[in-house]
Design an enzyme around this catalytic site. Structure first.
Site, PDB file in Angstrom:
ATOM      1  CB  VAL A  17      -0.980  -0.003   1.205  1.00 43.33           C
ATOM      2  CG1 VAL A  17      -1.821   1.262   1.215  1.00 43.33           C
ATOM      3  CG2 VAL A  17      -1.879  -1.232   1.151  1.00 43.33           C
ATOM      4  CE  LYS A 108      -7.382  -5.413   6.929  1.00 47.42           C
ATOM      5  NZ  LYS A 108      -7.011  -5.527   5.556  1.00 47.42           N
ATOM      6  CD  GLU A 132     -13.333   6.113   2.498  1.00 45.48           C
ATOM      7  OE1 GLU A 132     -13.944   7.154   2.746  1.00 45.48           O
ATOM      8  OE2 GLU A 132     -13.887   4.994   2.470  1.00 45.48           O
ATOM      9  CB  VAL A 135     -14.142  -0.255   5.695  1.00 45.78           C
ATOM     10  CG1 VAL A 135     -15.338  -1.157   5.388  1.00 45.78           C
ATOM     11  CG2 VAL A 135     -13.939  -0.157   7.197  1.00 45.78           C
ATOM     12  N   GLY A 190      -1.328 -14.696  -4.075  1.00 47.32           N
ATOM     13  CA  GLY A 190      -0.958 -13.717  -3.024  1.00 47.32           C
ATOM     14  C   GLY A 190      -2.161 -13.029  -2.412  1.00 47.32           C
ATOM     15  CD  GLU A 193      -4.870  -9.753   5.272  1.00 43.22           C
ATOM     16  OE1 GLU A 193      -3.786  -9.448   5.790  1.00 43.22           O
ATOM     17  OE2 GLU A 193      -5.716  -8.923   4.897  1.00 43.22           O
ATOM     18  CG  ASP A 204      -9.917  -8.557   6.349  1.00 40.58           C
ATOM     19  OD1 ASP A 204      -9.093  -7.666   6.573  1.00 40.58           O
ATOM     20  OD2 ASP A 204     -10.713  -8.528   5.371  1.00 40.58           O
ATOM     21  CE  LYS A 208     -11.310  -5.246   5.245  1.00 38.63           C
ATOM     22  NZ  LYS A 208     -11.121  -6.178   4.130  1.00 38.63           N
ATOM     23  N   GLY A 307      -5.892  -4.604  -2.620  1.00 37.86           N
ATOM     24  CA  GLY A 307      -4.883  -4.424  -3.664  1.00 37.86           C
ATOM     25  C   GLY A 307      -4.258  -3.047  -3.599  1.00 37.86           C
TER      26      GLY A 307
HETATM   27  N1  HSE Z   1      -7.474  -9.700   3.088  1.00 35.15           N
HETATM   28  C1  HSE Z   1      -8.275  -8.594   2.731  1.00 35.15           C
HETATM   29  C2  HSE Z   1      -9.283  -9.043   1.688  1.00 35.15           C
HETATM   30  C3  HSE Z   1      -7.441  -7.470   2.223  1.00 35.15           C
HETATM   31  O1  HSE Z   1      -9.136 -10.141   1.139  1.00 35.15           O
HETATM   32  O2  HSE Z   1     -10.242  -8.346   1.433  1.00 35.15           O
HETATM   33  C4  HSE Z   1      -8.130  -6.138   2.202  1.00 35.15           C
HETATM   34  O3  HSE Z   1      -8.507  -5.714   3.463  1.00 35.15           O
END
Ligand code: HSE
Length: 443
Positions: A17, A108, A132, A135, A190, A193, A204, A208, A307
Site C-alpha cells: 500500500v 482495520k 477510509e 474498509v 498472493g 493474508e 478481517d 471492517k 490491492g
Molecule cells: N485480506 C483482505 C481481503 C485485504 O481479502 O479483502 C483487504 O482488506
C-alpha cells in the site's frame, strides 16, 4: 498567483500500500495538486529493512528505519501508518495522536481493537485519525456513510468486505472446485493474508463490520461479542444446492439496527442470499456494500476491496481531506470535535444477541443412507419447532448421503439445539452444518 503550500507526508511502512501511495501520487501529481491547491511531498519513508529492493524509486535520503523521523518531526504534516498489525502500529499511532498529528491509516485491525482509545486521544489533543482505506479498499464507504448519507439513520448495512473469501466462493461456484483446491490458487495469487485466519475465519471482514457499526451508530462492538464465522465449512454441495434454489453463498457482514427495540446486530458469517440481490452478483475479489438509510433508501457500492491501487486510492483521498483541513477547512467529521455527539447516537442502544436473530436456515446433514433416516431427522427438527421448506439428498460413493434442507422461519437457538440433537443421533455422521439465509427485507 500565490505560492502553493507544501504539505509534508511521512510514511510509516512501505509495503504494497505504501508503494502504491508513492506511485499514484507521482503518477497523478499534476492533477492532484491542482485539485488540492497544495504541493505534496513525501518527505520521509520509514521501513524495517533498508536494503530490500522495492518497485518504486525513492531518493535514498528519504528512507530511514527510524519512526521518530516521522512521528516526532514537527515538519511532517501528515503521518500515514501503513505498517499494519496492532503492535508497533499502535504505539506509533498513539504517540502521533498524542502529539496532535493527523494520522491516515488503512489498518482495520488496529481501529477495530483500539479505535475507541485512539479516537479519544485525537479528540483530546486536537489530532485527527482518517481511515477510509480500512474498509472495502477503494470503495469510499467511510466518506459515504459519514458525509454523503449524513441525512440518514441506517437500518441496514450489509455486504461483502473480504475479497479473498469472495474469490474462493466464486471459484467454488463457477468451477465446482473444493474449498481446499481454490484456497491453493488464492495463496499462489498472493490474495490470502499471512495470517490466513483473518481471511478464512472472517476476522478481517468482522474488523471492517465493527468499524462500520461505530461509524453508523456510534457504538464500539467487540469482536468476541458478535457472531464471526468464516467460509471453511462451506462445501461445493452447499453452493450447488443453494444455486438450484435461487441463492448464492456469500460471506456477509451485517449491521442491522432495530430503531424501535434499540437493538444493534453486528455479525459476520457465510449466508445464502437471493441471486436477485445486487450484492449476490458481486464476485471474485470485489467487495460490495449495501446501505439502507431511512431518507435515501438503498444505495449499493461495488468496487475493488483490496490491492495496491484501490487501497492507495482511499489513502490518498484521506490525505486530500487532511490537506484541505491544513489549509483551513473544518474537520470533515463531527466525531472528531465532539465526543458527546457520538455517545448520544448510541444512547440506549443494546447489542442484539443470538436469541434476537430469526430467519430461514439451510442445514446439511451427513447421514448413513438407511431406511427411516429422513423420518428421524424430521422428528428432531419438529421437536425444535423447525419446519422444512425444501429437502435435497445426494448419495455419496461410500454408501452415506447428504441431506440438505432449507427451513421456514426459525431462530439461532432452535437451530443450535437441533444441530446438537442431530449430532447425537447414531445415523448422523459428523456435525451438521448450518448456514443462515439472509433476506434484507426481513432483517
Ligand atoms: N485480506 C483482505 C481481503 C485485504 O481479502 O479483502 C483487504 O482488506
Amino acid at each position: 498567483m500565490s505560492e502553493k503550500r507544501t504539505i509534508r507526508i511521512g510514511l510509516l511502512g512501505f509495503g504494497v500500500v505504501g508503494q502504491g501511495v508513492w506511485k499514484n501520487i507521482e503518477n497523478n501529481r499534476q492533477a492532484l495538486e491542482l485539485r488540492l491547491g497544495a504541493q505534496l511531498d513525501i518527505t520521509e519513508v520509514v521501513v524495517k529493512n533498508l536494503s530490500r529492493e522495492r518497485d518504486v524509486e525513492v531518493p535514498a535520503e528519504r528512507y530511514s528505519d527510524d519512526p521518530a523521523r516521522v512521528i516526532e518531526n514537527p515538519d511532517i504534516d501528515i503521518v500515514c501508518e501503513l505498517m499494519g498489525g496492532t503492535g508497533e502500529a499502535l504505539e506509533h499511532t498513539r504517540r502521533a495522536l498524542e502529539l496532535g498529528k493527523i494520522v491516515v491509516t488503512a489498518n482495520k485491525a488496529l481501529i477495530c481493537e483500539h479505535g475507541e482509545e485512539l479516537f479519544a486521544i485525537a479528540r483530546r489533543t486536537g489530532g485527527h485519525y482518517f481511515y477510509e482505506a480500512s474498509v472495502a479498499g477503494g470503495i469510499p464507504i467511510i466518506k459515504t456513510i459519514r458525509e454523503a448519507l449524513v441525512a440518514n439513520r441506517f437500518k441496514l448495512i450489509f455486504g461483502i468486505l473480504n475479497g479473498t473469501s469472495n474469490y474462493i466462493l466464486t471459484r467454488m461456484e463457477r468451477e465446482g472446485l473444493s474449498f481446499d483446491e481454490t484456497l491453493g490458487d488464492a495463496r499462489k495469487l498472493g490474495y490470502v493474508e499471512a495470517d490466513e485466519a483473518l481471511d478464512l475465519d472472517g476476522i478481517d471482514a468482522a474488523h471492517k463490520a465493527v468499524i462500520l457499526a461505530y461509524l453508523a451508530h456510534g457504538k464500539w462492538v467487540k469482536l468476541n461479542e458478535i457472531i464471526c464465522e468464516g467460509i471453511r465449512d462451506v462445501s461445493g454441495e452447499d453452493i450447488t444446492i443453494a444455486g438450484q434454489l435461487g441463492y448464492k453463498v456469500k460471506l456477509l457482514a451485517v449491521i442491522a439496527r432495530d430503531f424501535e427495540a434499540e437493538k444493534l446486530s453486528v455479525r459476520l458469517h457465510p449466508a445464502l442470499i437471493s441471486k436477485k440481490e445486487v450484492i449476490a452478483g458481486v464476485d471474485e475479489v470485489y467487495n460490495g456494500v449495501s446501505v439502507t438509510g431511512d431518507v435515501v433508501g438503498t444505495t449499493v457500492l461495488i468496487g475493488r476491496g483490496a490491492g495496491q491501487d484501490a487501497t492507495s486510492s482511499s489513502v490518498i483521498s484521506d490525505i486530500a481531506d487532511a490537506v484541505f483541513m491544513l489549509q483551513g477547512a473544518p474537520a470533515p467529521f463531527i466525531s472528531e470535535e465532539d465526543e458527546a455527539v457520538y455517545n448520544r447516537l448510541a444512547a440506549g442502544l443494546e447489542l442484539a444477541d443470538a436469541s434476537d436473530l430469526q430467519g430461514r436456515y439451510y442445514l446439511r446433514i451427513h447421514v448413513k443412507d438407511q431406511e427411516g433416516v429422513l423420518a428421524k431427522i424430521s422428528n428432531i427438527l419438529a421437536e425444535h419447532h423447525i419446519s422444512f421448506a425444501t429437502v435435497n439428498q445426494k448419495e455419496l460413493d461410500d454408501g452415506s448421503a447428504l441431506i440438505m434442507v432449507t427451513t421456514h422461519k426459525s431462530n439461532e437457538l432452535s437451530i443450535a439445539a437441533a444441530k446438537a440433537a442431530l449430532a447425537k443421533e447414531p445415523v448422523v455422521l459428523g456435525k451438521p452444518v448450518s448456514l443462515r439465509i439472509f433476506d434484507p427485507e426481513a432483517v
